[in-house]
Scaffold this motif. Structure first.
Motif, short mmCIF file in Angstrom:
data_model
loop_
_atom_site.label_atom_id
_atom_site.label_comp_id
_atom_site.label_asym_id
_atom_site.label_seq_id
_atom_site.Cartn_x
_atom_site.Cartn_y
_atom_site.Cartn_z
N THR A 161 0.86 -1.17 0.00
CA THR A 161 0.00 0.00 0.00
C THR A 161 0.89 1.23 0.00
N ALA A 186 -3.43 0.63 -3.24
CA ALA A 186 -2.95 -0.72 -2.94
C ALA A 186 -2.64 -1.40 -4.26
N ASP A 219 -8.35 3.82 -0.10
CA ASP A 219 -8.49 2.42 0.27
C ASP A 219 -9.55 2.41 1.36
#
Lengths: 221, 194
Positions: A161, A186, A219
């Motif tokens: 990430t 990611a 994310d």
């Protein structure tokens, strides 16, 4: 303002790492004797356990069997004790289903499924402690588990990430950084330093260095 | 033999001009890459190029392939077919049981329409069969015993004793001397252990 805390003037992050420094990785394969393959991976404080069964005969609906390749079944779940507050719904919620689908797509590209027609490979990943980078740790743990099971793969899949603060990319975000309003990405790749990126699975189309932070994708955590 | 080298999936082993790919490897752009984590094994099979393959200590799961001889156990019979669980592929035991079907017309090569499954197999028999098809959406693996070397190898009589084969279609119980019908396999002498 958030950038000041996340990356100090000297270039240190909240946990004392430099911007491109990864967290400490510890892994162990063959954790379970009864499963075909298993692996335990820790990246900093995020801990994940991956278990692989297969390839075996199709369970459940036989109509889902593919005549020329194996079907990969993934399930991602988080332990109820993995987060700061007890998680009410460990699996079946939208986030887990989305992660499971991403895992499935990733491994369908990496595993040589055409060697096992009409069979099924199950990959189960459980997050035991969540401290950011859940998806990446899952992909890495699942790769080790598939290798431990002896299922042929084109290459191993690595994931990380990355976040963006003040034009500086931060590698391997922890939970405090992810929830601190950092735009993150990611990325899971098939060992890019060796082959061309034939299979890439990311929230954004990746290629080379990250673009500016206006192309952020959160994310969702 | 030179010391074995370790490799992981994705390791480039050699070019396709130097070796022939074996098991555990794959070809890409004229190079041979490893697809397993294990030891690299180069064997000279007598042809011009050595065969390169990657082996692990534990054998990976094997799937029954078309044409493979499998050992299975009969689970249920039906006037039209017999359902079996495939236990071994060749001499490798399977970790998980695969299901197979032996249709009535695949039991033997001659007089296919006069076959009675009750006189060929019984539940609990161990049968040597060959895979003829992986099956489609509705069916399991399709197997055949229509050869002399295929058929029942181990069977128990109704009184529970293991029977002795006396012909290609009969077996006899050593205790009660009752003869029962089975489609018996003619096991090759080299596979019999004294």
């Amino acid at each position: 303002m958030a950038g000041l805390e996340l990356l100090s003037d000297q270039g240190y992050r909240l946990d004392g790492r430099k911007a491109t420094e990864l967290r400490k990785v510890q892994a162990r394969m063959g954790v379970f004797a009864q499963a075909d393959g298993s692996a335990y991976l820790e990246q900093g404080n995020t801990k994940a356990l991956a278990v692989v069964y297969g390839p075996h005969e199709m369970r459940g609906s036989r109509s889902r069997a593919r005549h020329d390749r194996a079907v990969i079944n993934c399930q991602y779940s988080m332990a109820t004790f993995s987060t700061a507050e007890r998680k009410r719904r460990p699996h079946g919620d939208r986030k887990s289903t989305e992660m499971s689908l991403h895992l499935k797509q990733t491994f369908e590209a990496a595993v040589m499924t055409q060697l096992y027609p009409r069979s099924q490979i199950d990959i189960y990943v459980k997050i035991l402690q969540s401290d950011g980078g859940n998806y990446s740790v899952c992909v890495n743990a699942a790769t080790l588990a598939v290798i431990d099971a002896g299922i042929p793969m084109r290459d191993y899949v690595c994931a990380c990430t990355v976040g963006f603060v003040d034009e500086t990319p931060l590698a391997d975000l922890c939970y405090a950084e992810e929830s601190g309003g950092v735009s993150s990405l990611a990325l899971a790749l098939l060992a890019p330093w060796r082959t061309d990126r034939s299979a890439a699975d990311g929230r954004q189309a990746p290629s080379g260095p990250l673009r500016g932070s206006d192309r952020s994708c959160h994310d969702s955590l | 033999m030179s010391p074995m080298k370790l490799c992981v999936p994705g390791d480039k082993l050699c070019s396709v001009e130097d070796c022939i790919p074996g098991t555990g490897v794959y070809l890409r752009h004229g190079y041979i890459y490893s697809s397993l984590a294990g030891y690299v094994l180069k064997k000279n099979e007598g042809e011009e190029l050595p065969v390169i393959s990657v082996v692990r200590e534990t054998e990976a799961q094997l799937l029954p392939d078309v044409g493979a001889i499998v050992t299975c156990k009969v689970t249920s019979i039906n006037p039209r077919f017999a359902k079996v669980h495939i236990l071994y592929v060749g001499s490798t035991p399977l970790k998980d049981r695969f299901r197979g079907t032996i249709r009535k017309e695949d039991v033997r090569a001659t007089e296919k329409d006069k076959v009675e499954t009750y006189k060929s197999f019984r539940p609990g028999d161990i049968v040597l069969a060959k895979v003829i098809s992986l099956g489609d959406v509705q069916s399991n693996y399709l197997l055949t015993t229509a050869e002399n070397e295929l058929g029942v190898v181990v069977a128990h009589s109704e009184s529970g004793a293991q029977m002795v084969p006396i012909s290609w279609c009969e077996m006899q119980c050593p205790q009660t001397h009752v003869k029962e019908f089975r489609k018996v396999a003619r096991v090759q002498p080299e596979y019999l252990q004294a």
